[in-house]
Design a protein around this motif. Structure first.
Motif, PDB file in Angstrom:
ATOM      1  N   GLU A   3       0.811  -1.219   0.000  1.00  0.00           N
ATOM      2  CA  GLU A   3       0.000   0.000   0.000  1.00  0.00           C
ATOM      3  C   GLU A   3       0.843   1.268   0.000  1.00  0.00           C
ATOM      4  OE1 GLU A   3      -0.705   0.060   4.849  1.00  0.00           O
ATOM      5  OE2 GLU A   3      -2.405  -0.138   3.494  1.00  0.00           O
ATOM      6  N   LYS A   4       2.097   1.189   0.420  1.00  0.00           N
ATOM      7  CA  LYS A   4       2.966   2.357   0.407  1.00  0.00           C
ATOM      8  C   LYS A   4       3.732   2.468  -0.910  1.00  0.00           C
ATOM      9  CE  LYS A   4       3.688   2.551   5.421  1.00  0.00           C
ATOM     10  NZ  LYS A   4       4.689   2.529   6.515  1.00  0.00           N
TER      11      LYS A   4
ATOM     12  N   ALA B 236       2.922   7.332  -9.246  1.00  0.00           N
ATOM     13  CA  ALA B 236       3.457   8.687  -9.281  1.00  0.00           C
ATOM     14  C   ALA B 236       4.728   8.751 -10.128  1.00  0.00           C
ATOM     15  CB  ALA B 236       3.733   9.168  -7.861  1.00  0.00           C
ATOM     16  N   ALA B 237       5.571   7.735 -10.010  1.00  0.00           N
ATOM     17  CA  ALA B 237       6.808   7.730 -10.781  1.00  0.00           C
ATOM     18  C   ALA B 237       6.521   7.630 -12.277  1.00  0.00           C
ATOM     19  CB  ALA B 237       7.689   6.567 -10.337  1.00  0.00           C
ATOM     20  N   VAL B 238       5.570   6.743 -12.659  1.00  0.00           N
ATOM     21  CA  VAL B 238       5.257   6.566 -14.080  1.00  0.00           C
ATOM     22  C   VAL B 238       4.612   7.828 -14.655  1.00  0.00           C
ATOM     23  CG1 VAL B 238       3.812   5.294 -15.705  1.00  0.00           C
ATOM     24  CG2 VAL B 238       5.108   4.068 -13.955  1.00  0.00           C
ATOM     25  N   THR B 239       3.649   8.395 -13.929  1.00  0.00           N
ATOM     26  CA  THR B 239       3.003   9.603 -14.450  1.00  0.00           C
ATOM     27  C   THR B 239       3.932  10.803 -14.393  1.00  0.00           C
ATOM     28  OG1 THR B 239       2.032  10.003 -12.272  1.00  0.00           O
ATOM     29  CG2 THR B 239       0.691   8.795 -13.881  1.00  0.00           C
TER      30      THR B 239
ATOM     31  N   ARG C 215       9.376  12.008  -3.009  1.00  0.00           N
ATOM     32  CA  ARG C 215      10.093  10.761  -3.298  1.00  0.00           C
ATOM     33  C   ARG C 215       9.813  10.276  -4.721  1.00  0.00           C
ATOM     34  NH1 ARG C 215       9.513   5.144   0.231  1.00  0.00           N
ATOM     35  NH2 ARG C 215      11.009   3.922  -0.987  1.00  0.00           N
ATOM     36  N   ALA C 216       8.536  10.404  -5.134  1.00  0.00           N
ATOM     37  CA  ALA C 216       8.186   9.992  -6.505  1.00  0.00           C
ATOM     38  C   ALA C 216       8.854  10.892  -7.537  1.00  0.00           C
ATOM     39  CB  ALA C 216       6.677  10.008  -6.686  1.00  0.00           C
ATOM     40  N   LEU C 217       8.917  12.218  -7.218  1.00  0.00           N
ATOM     41  CA  LEU C 217       9.589  13.136  -8.136  1.00  0.00           C
ATOM     42  C   LEU C 217      11.059  12.783  -8.281  1.00  0.00           C
ATOM     43  CD1 LEU C 217       8.006  16.560  -7.119  1.00  0.00           C
ATOM     44  CD2 LEU C 217       7.765  15.395  -9.303  1.00  0.00           C
TER      45      LEU C 217
END
Length: 536
Positions: free
Chosen positions: A496-497, A504-507, A522-524
């Motif tokens: 879930e985390k 977020a990473a893909v988009t 973190r995703a950025l």
């Protein structure tokens, strides 16, 4: 040139005996039988296939260098046996000495080309990572020979096309079954003998002589088929191959135009026109079969062409340089040519030179013919001729010429004649044809680094270049990943985390600025790292 009767195209040692039926082979220039060939039925073709499949792995295992050595030996062998090959070629085709020399020139060129370049064209190809999911993976594509290739060749160039198409298939590591035309099956047997004398393992190159049923039997047993011939027969071969889900490369009919612009060198244009329409008596897939000439130079061009065609010598080719135009190879083709001329005259065309079959001879000849006052209601301007016709049409300008050149169901080749090479190249880009020459013709056959094929109903696939040998191979993609880490981010079980970070990473990598702004730090960071690694 002798025309002694021989029984050729006999089955290779160990091959099936086929049927008891034999095909009589007749010299079209003299009407005399010069030999015969066996008819291979489906069972005999299946036996050839079994022998080919047994021999192919050893041939492939010889590697590019080993196969190239055999091809280079064959190049020398053909040069040493040129007189024998020319004699049988002239006898079974009725063509003149000079046209037969050109037929030998092609395989002599091709043997060297594929010996030098097969490995370069077929070496493994690297692919760059295009997604974060394949980062750190090694990506390669490989080419492996299909195994057993069928070549079905026409009657107009039994060695140039039949053997010429076999060379890249062999260089790639395939075994080949060649089905020559039943009209001209003799010369290719000399080629088979030469290959075995040059070290090609028995069973790698085999010949199945016969008519349509033999060709169909070949398509039924091979892994890939290369066909050259009429569009009508090509449709049948393509449909049969599709039923078996095997690849097919088809080089079919053509109705090749020549455009002569007002600034052209008219002497060169006239020479190109006469040669392009009458070489091999017009029985060439790349023959020029219709002419569009700008009004300003139309009369002078026609005058030059008429003078040159009137001077052509036609007859039985008894010696080098004795005649310019030889025989029509088949009786059916002679009728096609004459029917087109009669159709054109009935619709208002005028014959300036020629216009009829040569009478009072035992062989098959049609007079080199110049037609004017032609248009696209006439078969001579719309249907493939395969004979020595020059129908010439006056046009207002280059735009009209291009429009008329494209007004056809065919798209094999075309020629543009102009002193302005840049303009010629620009017009070439507007022509719907697989190959276009400016101030030249037919030499595409010897430009083995360039692809040569057709569009529309002129075929599927190309000869020459990288594609000309890769078509005889299956492409295999291999991805090699490292053995660590133990699991990638998208592996199960879902977390879930982690899962929102994945989205977020893909988009963030591919999406809009507003979407990226909503991503977590973190995703950025992950997205920026991925962008750097992918070179975006």
């Amino acid at each position: 040139m002798t025309t002694s009767t021989t029984d050729s195209s006999t089955p290779a040692p160990g091959a099936a005996a086929s049927t008891d039926e034999r095909i009589a082979v007749v010299n079209p220039a003299t009407g005399l039988q010069i030999g015969s060939a066996p008819v291979f039925d489906a069972a005999a073709v299946a036996e050839l296939a079994a022998r080919g499949r047994a021999a192919q792995p050893g041939w492939e295992a010889m590697g590019f260098d080993g196969r190239a050595l055999v091809l280079r030996r064959m190049q020398q062998w053909m040069s040493d046996h040129a007189d024998e090959l020319l004699e049988i070629l002239q006898a079974e085709t009725g063509r003149v000495f000079e046209d037969s020399v050109l037929e030998l020139a092609y395989p002599l060129t091709a043997l060297g080309h594929w010996a030098r370049n097969a490995e370069k064209y077929l070496r493994p190809q690297k692919a760059a990572a295009s997604s974060p999911f394949v980062l750190s993976r090694r990506l390669r594509s490989y080419y492996r020979p299909y195994g057993l290739v069928g070549i079905i060749a026409p009657w107009n160039f039994p060695i140039t096309i039949g053997f010429g198409d076999s060379i890249p298939a062999l260089a790639a590591g395939n075994a080949v079954i060649l089905k020559p035309s039943e009209i001209t099956p003799l010369s290719i047997e000399v080629i088979r003998r030469g290959l075995e004398e040059c070290g090609m393992p028995e069973g790698v190159f085999q010949i199945a002589t016969g008519a349509g049923a033999t060709g169909a039997a070949v398509v039924d047993v091979v892994d890939m088929v290369m066909f050259t011939g009429s569009t009508a027969t090509g449709r049948k071969v393509g449909a049969q191959a599709a039923q078996r889900l095997i690849p097919a490369s088809l080089e079919l009919g053509g109705k090749d135009p020549m455009i002569v612009l007002a600034d052209a060198n008219l002497e060169r244009a006239a020479n190109l026109a006469v040669f392009g329409a009458t070489v091999n008596s017009g029985q060439v897939c790349l023959s020029t079969e219709r002419f569009y000439v700008e009004e300003a130079v139309y009369d002078e061009f026609v005058s030059r062409v008429v003078a040159k065609v009137s001077a052509l010598r036609q007859g039985v080719p008894v010696a080098p340089g004795s005649v310019d135009v030889g025989a029509i190879i088949t009786a059916d083709q002679l009728e096609v040519i004459d029917a087109q001329v009669r159709d054109a005259v009935a619709k208002g065309a005028r014959v300036l030179v020629g216009g009829q079959p040569v009478r009072g001879v035992t062989g098959r000849f049609y007079e080199p013919t110049v037609l004017v006052d032609v248009d696209h209601t006439m078969a001579c301007m719309t249907d493939e001729t395969f004979g020595p016709l020059l129908p010439i049409m006056k046009v207002a300008d280059a735009d009209e010429a291009v429009r008329l050149a494209n007004d056809t169901r065919y798209g094999l080749a075309a020629t543009i004649v102009t002193r302005d090479r840049a303009r010629g190249a620009e017009l070439a880009g507007r022509i719907d044809a697989g190959t276009v020459s400016v101030n030249d013709m037919l030499t595409h056959c010897f430009a083995l680094g360039l692809p040569m094929g057709g569009v529309k109903t002129s075929g599927i696939g190309t000869r020459h270049g990288a594609a000309g040998i890769r078509k005889f191979c299956a492409t295999k993609a291999v991805l090699v990943a490292p053995s660590f880490p133990n699991a990638d981010i998208h592996f199960y079980p879902a977390n879930e985390k982690v899962s929102p970070l994945l989205l977020a990473a893909v988009t963030g990598l591919y999406g809009t600025a507003s979407r990226v702004a909503r991503a977590t730090p973190r995703a950025l960071a992950t997205a920026r790292r991925l962008r750097r690694e992918l070179g975006r």
